[in-house]
Structures are given as C-alpha cells and as structure tokens.
Motif scaffolding. Sequence first.
Motif, PDB file in Angstrom:
ATOM      1  N   VAL A 124      55.937  36.752  40.270  1.00 17.61           N
ATOM      2  CA  VAL A 124      54.872  37.736  40.845  1.00 17.61           C
ATOM      3  C   VAL A 124      54.835  38.914  40.435  1.00 17.61           C
ATOM      4  CG1 VAL A 124      53.895  38.514  42.799  1.00 17.61           C
ATOM      5  CG2 VAL A 124      54.317  35.994  42.724  1.00 17.61           C
ATOM      6  N   GLU A 125      56.137  39.466  40.407  1.00 19.70           N
ATOM      7  CA  GLU A 125      56.309  41.035  40.197  1.00 19.70           C
ATOM      8  C   GLU A 125      55.875  41.487  38.777  1.00 19.70           C
ATOM      9  OE1 GLU A 125      59.905  44.415  39.923  1.00 19.70           O
ATOM     10  OE2 GLU A 125      60.000  42.918  41.502  1.00 19.70           O
ATOM     11  N   THR A 126      56.610  40.534  37.829  1.00 20.86           N
ATOM     12  CA  THR A 126      56.416  40.479  36.404  1.00 20.86           C
ATOM     13  C   THR A 126      54.968  40.542  36.231  1.00 20.86           C
ATOM     14  OG1 THR A 126      58.534  39.479  36.054  1.00 20.86           O
ATOM     15  CG2 THR A 126      56.676  39.677  34.338  1.00 20.86           C
ATOM     16  N   SER A 127      54.123  39.675  36.881  1.00 18.26           N
ATOM     17  CA  SER A 127      52.711  39.435  36.362  1.00 18.26           C
ATOM     18  C   SER A 127      51.740  40.677  36.730  1.00 18.26           C
ATOM     19  CB  SER A 127      52.268  38.129  37.119  1.00 18.26           C
ATOM     20  OG  SER A 127      52.753  36.972  36.529  1.00 18.26           O
ATOM     21  N   LEU A 128      52.073  41.099  38.268  1.00 19.85           N
ATOM     22  CA  LEU A 128      51.587  42.362  38.682  1.00 19.85           C
ATOM     23  C   LEU A 128      51.887  43.575  37.711  1.00 19.85           C
ATOM     24  CD1 LEU A 128      52.094  41.747  42.677  1.00 19.85           C
ATOM     25  CD2 LEU A 128      49.657  41.871  41.322  1.00 19.85           C
ATOM     26  N   LYS A 129      53.094  43.452  37.077  1.00 20.76           N
ATOM     27  CA  LYS A 129      53.299  44.870  36.110  1.00 20.76           C
ATOM     28  C   LYS A 129      52.589  44.595  34.966  1.00 20.76           C
ATOM     29  CE  LYS A 129      58.105  45.913  37.815  1.00 20.76           C
ATOM     30  NZ  LYS A 129      59.528  45.881  37.644  1.00 20.76           N
ATOM     31  N   VAL A 137      49.981  48.032  44.219  1.00 19.53           N
ATOM     32  CA  VAL A 137      50.337  47.090  45.433  1.00 19.53           C
ATOM     33  C   VAL A 137      51.635  46.813  45.877  1.00 19.53           C
ATOM     34  CG1 VAL A 137      48.028  46.024  44.660  1.00 19.53           C
ATOM     35  CG2 VAL A 137      50.182  45.133  43.693  1.00 19.53           C
ATOM     36  N   LYS A 138      52.645  47.294  45.289  1.00 16.69           N
ATOM     37  CA  LYS A 138      53.883  47.020  45.364  1.00 16.69           C
ATOM     38  C   LYS A 138      54.476  46.999  47.021  1.00 16.69           C
ATOM     39  CE  LYS A 138      56.098  51.183  43.984  1.00 16.69           C
ATOM     40  NZ  LYS A 138      56.872  51.936  42.653  1.00 16.69           N
ATOM     41  N   ASP A 139      53.742  47.854  47.596  1.00 16.57           N
ATOM     42  CA  ASP A 139      54.119  48.200  48.978  1.00 16.57           C
ATOM     43  C   ASP A 139      53.051  47.315  49.947  1.00 16.57           C
ATOM     44  OD1 ASP A 139      56.414  49.666  48.476  1.00 16.57           O
ATOM     45  OD2 ASP A 139      55.029  51.482  48.147  1.00 16.57           O
ATOM     46  N   LYS A 140      52.151  46.713  49.473  1.00 21.69           N
ATOM     47  CA  LYS A 140      51.172  46.007  50.049  1.00 21.69           C
ATOM     48  C   LYS A 140      50.761  44.766  49.771  1.00 21.69           C
ATOM     49  CE  LYS A 140      48.713  50.674  50.022  1.00 21.69           C
ATOM     50  NZ  LYS A 140      47.413  51.230  49.367  1.00 21.69           N
ATOM     51  N   LEU A 141      51.995  44.102  49.515  1.00 20.52           N
ATOM     52  CA  LEU A 141      51.976  42.397  48.885  1.00 20.52           C
ATOM     53  C   LEU A 141      51.500  41.468  50.161  1.00 20.52           C
ATOM     54  CD1 LEU A 141      55.172  42.532  46.532  1.00 20.52           C
ATOM     55  CD2 LEU A 141      52.907  42.577  45.833  1.00 20.52           C
ATOM     56  N   LEU A 146      41.411  40.966  49.319  1.00 17.03           N
ATOM     57  CA  LEU A 146      40.096  41.289  49.632  1.00 17.03           C
ATOM     58  C   LEU A 146      39.828  42.739  49.889  1.00 17.03           C
ATOM     59  CD1 LEU A 146      38.384  38.010  50.802  1.00 17.03           C
ATOM     60  CD2 LEU A 146      38.326  38.785  48.307  1.00 17.03           C
ATOM     61  N   SER A 147      40.886  43.295  50.355  1.00 10.78           N
ATOM     62  CA  SER A 147      41.059  44.804  51.107  1.00 10.78           C
ATOM     63  C   SER A 147      41.023  45.619  50.037  1.00 10.78           C
ATOM     64  CB  SER A 147      41.959  44.797  52.188  1.00 10.78           C
ATOM     65  OG  SER A 147      43.446  44.675  51.485  1.00 10.78           O
ATOM     66  N   PHE A 148      41.193  45.532  48.921  1.00 13.04           N
ATOM     67  CA  PHE A 148      41.439  46.322  47.637  1.00 13.04           C
ATOM     68  C   PHE A 148      40.189  46.480  47.006  1.00 13.04           C
ATOM     69  CE2 PHE A 148      45.500  44.591  48.822  1.00 13.04           C
ATOM     70  CZ  PHE A 148      46.374  45.607  48.434  1.00 13.04           C
ATOM     71  N   SER A 149      40.036  47.623  46.036  1.00 12.97           N
ATOM     72  CA  SER A 149      38.939  47.881  45.440  1.00 12.97           C
ATOM     73  C   SER A 149      38.781  46.823  44.424  1.00 12.97           C
ATOM     74  CB  SER A 149      39.125  49.323  44.607  1.00 12.97           C
ATOM     75  OG  SER A 149      40.093  49.108  43.576  1.00 12.97           O
ATOM     76  N   GLY A 150      37.518  46.753  43.886  1.00 11.52           N
ATOM     77  CA  GLY A 150      36.817  45.906  42.846  1.00 11.52           C
ATOM     78  C   GLY A 150      37.881  45.978  41.617  1.00 11.52           C
ATOM     79  N   GLN A 152      40.906  46.880  41.275  1.00  9.74           N
ATOM     80  CA  GLN A 152      42.188  46.200  41.813  1.00  9.74           C
ATOM     81  C   GLN A 152      42.321  44.883  41.754  1.00  9.74           C
ATOM     82  OE1 GLN A 152      42.660  48.781  45.313  1.00  9.74           O
ATOM     83  NE2 GLN A 152      44.263  49.889  44.164  1.00  9.74           N
ATOM     84  N   GLN A 153      41.213  44.272  42.435  1.00 14.83           N
ATOM     85  CA  GLN A 153      41.085  42.958  42.824  1.00 14.83           C
ATOM     86  C   GLN A 153      41.029  42.110  41.508  1.00 14.83           C
ATOM     87  OE1 GLN A 153      37.852  41.427  45.105  1.00 14.83           O
ATOM     88  NE2 GLN A 153      37.887  43.133  46.689  1.00 14.83           N
ATOM     89  N   GLN A 154      40.287  42.789  40.307  1.00 17.23           N
ATOM     90  CA  GLN A 154      40.313  42.078  39.140  1.00 17.23           C
ATOM     91  C   GLN A 154      41.614  42.128  38.628  1.00 17.23           C
ATOM     92  OE1 GLN A 154      38.522  40.030  38.009  1.00 17.23           O
ATOM     93  NE2 GLN A 154      37.104  40.607  36.282  1.00 17.23           N
ATOM     94  N   ARG A 155      42.405  43.089  38.619  1.00 21.31           N
ATOM     95  CA  ARG A 155      43.699  43.140  38.036  1.00 21.31           C
ATOM     96  C   ARG A 155      44.466  42.150  38.814  1.00 21.31           C
ATOM     97  NH1 ARG A 155      45.614  48.789  38.163  1.00 21.31           N
ATOM     98  NH2 ARG A 155      43.192  49.282  39.021  1.00 21.31           N
ATOM     99  N   ILE A 156      44.538  42.021  39.974  1.00 19.72           N
ATOM    100  CA  ILE A 156      45.225  41.079  40.759  1.00 19.72           C
ATOM    101  C   ILE A 156      44.807  39.604  40.112  1.00 19.72           C
ATOM    102  CG2 ILE A 156      45.334  39.820  43.173  1.00 19.72           C
ATOM    103  CD1 ILE A 156      44.916  42.825  44.352  1.00 19.72           C
ATOM    104  N   CYS A 157      43.566  39.401  40.208  1.00 15.92           N
ATOM    105  CA  CYS A 157      43.008  38.034  39.530  1.00 15.92           C
ATOM    106  C   CYS A 157      43.869  37.805  37.974  1.00 15.92           C
ATOM    107  CB  CYS A 157      41.507  38.049  39.296  1.00 15.92           C
ATOM    108  SG  CYS A 157      40.793  37.772  41.096  1.00 15.92           S
ATOM    109  N   ILE A 158      43.840  38.977  37.231  1.00 15.47           N
ATOM    110  CA  ILE A 158      44.411  38.825  35.799  1.00 15.47           C
ATOM    111  C   ILE A 158      45.872  38.434  35.953  1.00 15.47           C
ATOM    112  CG2 ILE A 158      44.989  40.008  33.897  1.00 15.47           C
ATOM    113  CD1 ILE A 158      42.354  41.539  34.075  1.00 15.47           C
ATOM    114  N   ALA A 159      46.489  39.062  37.256  1.00 10.81           N
ATOM    115  CA  ALA A 159      48.014  38.957  37.452  1.00 10.81           C
ATOM    116  C   ALA A 159      48.090  37.347  37.770  1.00 10.81           C
ATOM    117  CB  ALA A 159      48.416  39.613  38.545  1.00 10.81           C
ATOM    118  N   ARG A 160      47.238  36.678  38.514  1.00 10.38           N
ATOM    119  CA  ARG A 160      47.281  35.344  39.001  1.00 10.38           C
ATOM    120  C   ARG A 160      47.311  34.487  37.684  1.00 10.38           C
ATOM    121  NH1 ARG A 160      42.461  34.372  42.866  1.00 10.38           N
ATOM    122  NH2 ARG A 160      41.331  34.007  40.905  1.00 10.38           N
ATOM    123  N   VAL A 161      46.526  34.674  36.885  1.00  8.95           N
ATOM    124  CA  VAL A 161      46.286  33.822  35.573  1.00  8.95           C
ATOM    125  C   VAL A 161      47.755  34.152  34.804  1.00  8.95           C
ATOM    126  CG1 VAL A 161      45.326  33.773  33.244  1.00  8.95           C
ATOM    127  CG2 VAL A 161      43.734  34.098  35.351  1.00  8.95           C
TER     128      VAL A 161
END
Length: 251
Positions: A124-129, A137-141, A146-150, A152-161
């Motif tokens: 998870v950490e590697t992907s978010l990096k 987001v490291k202090d808000k994991l 859905l509480s983050f900006s658009g 940031q949400q898109q980059r979280i989705c990219i990290a998920r991939v």
Amino acid sequence: MENVITTRNVRLYYGKHEALHGIDLDFPKQEITALIGPSGSGKSTFLRCLNRMNDLVADVTITGSLKLDGKDIYRPQTDVVELRKRVGMVFQQPNPFPFSVFDNVAFGLRLAGMKDRATIKQRVETSLKQAAVWDEVKDKLTENALSFSGGQQQRICIARVLAVQPEIILMDEPTSALDPVSAGKIEDMLLDIKDKFTIAIVTHNMQQASRISDRTAFFLDGKLVESGPTKQLFLTPEKEETSDYLNGKFG
C-alpha cells in the motif's frame, strides 16, 4: 522493441453496427501510448477491448486478434479476473470505494488472497508513493477516500491499480475531470513510473499527449488513421486527416 500487446484486424460490433473497423496497433513495453481523436472516434471502445471490459456490454461482438505476451486474450480458457489484474484500468471519473484510503489500495490484494499484514502494508505504501499521493495521505490512511479532493481521489485509484502490480495500465481520460495542477501531478507521476509499466492513455488533450507519450495513435470514425512516434506524428503526420485534427480544423 518488445510489444506487450499486439492487435490485428480488431472489429467491434454493437449488434449489427460496426464501431471499430479493423484496428492494427501494438503497445511497446514500458512506453506510454496515447490514443487521440474526436469524441465517438472509437478510442475508448478500443481501449476497453484490451482487458475485456466490453464483455460487460450487451450485444457486443469482437473479432480479430488481441494478444497479451503472445496469447490471445479472447481465447475461451482466459481467466478474465487474472487478465484484469495484469491489465489494470483507470477511469475518467475518480471512483474510490467508500472506505478508507488504506482499504481502497489494499482491496485488490485481499481479493487475490493476500493475508500477510506486513506485506499488504508495504505494498500500500509503495503504491501510494508511486501514485505521487503518499505525502498527502500518509497521516490519513484511515480516513474515507471520498473525503479527499478529486485529484487526490484519482491518484488513490491509480495506487489501487498499481498495488496488484499489473503489467499494463489502461487510462481513459484520467485527468479530464481534474484541475490543471492535479492533472500535472498525474502526468509527472506517469513519466516517473513508465519504466515499470506499459501505459495506454486515451486523451482529448493534445498538449498532454505530446508531453507524456512515446507513441500516439489517431482514431477517426472507428478507424486507426495512423500511429507512430509522438514527435513524428505531431510534426510530420502522414495523413491529411491527422494534420487537420492536430491543427484544430475539427474535433
């Protein structure tokens, strides 16, 4: 130049209507290929063929050859779940699940049966990096994604991939719903990770295509008009239609 995906004479029909007309296109390993063209030109439809997302659409027929590492992805014995792990997808609108950032990124790992907490945490950490959103987001994991900006949400989705370590990432206009700053962060991130992944990106943004892609393919009316190295296609296109589109005469 090693091609990870090769497509030959790909045709797609909605019922009897032919929407893709014999597409031949290769995707070289660890390069970014941009698919450009006006709305309705077939580029997103073609992109969704590459990980069988069109299987989810009623009355669709696909013919031709689509090979991943030399194997036809439409052969009956293909494990579609495994295919979509190898060929990840990022959509136009950010689509995080309504739970924590950590659980979003870990979702695919747990789905695949990974149980070791330390390994999941590290992935998870590697992907978010890799997705250039770790510092934000490291202090808000544990907070809802859905509480983050658009952006940031898109980059979280990219990290998920990225977490499931795909070979290929398909991106369907991933920055079109974002502000320029957020879009720029994603462009920079793609340039940083392309040495580890093969990326295909649909974009309406000509400047974006010219900035980040190694190769560009121009679609029009369900046909591939031409493709080649991005600099060559933008500066000396072979086809008049390509030149007219790049010069804003239609689109």
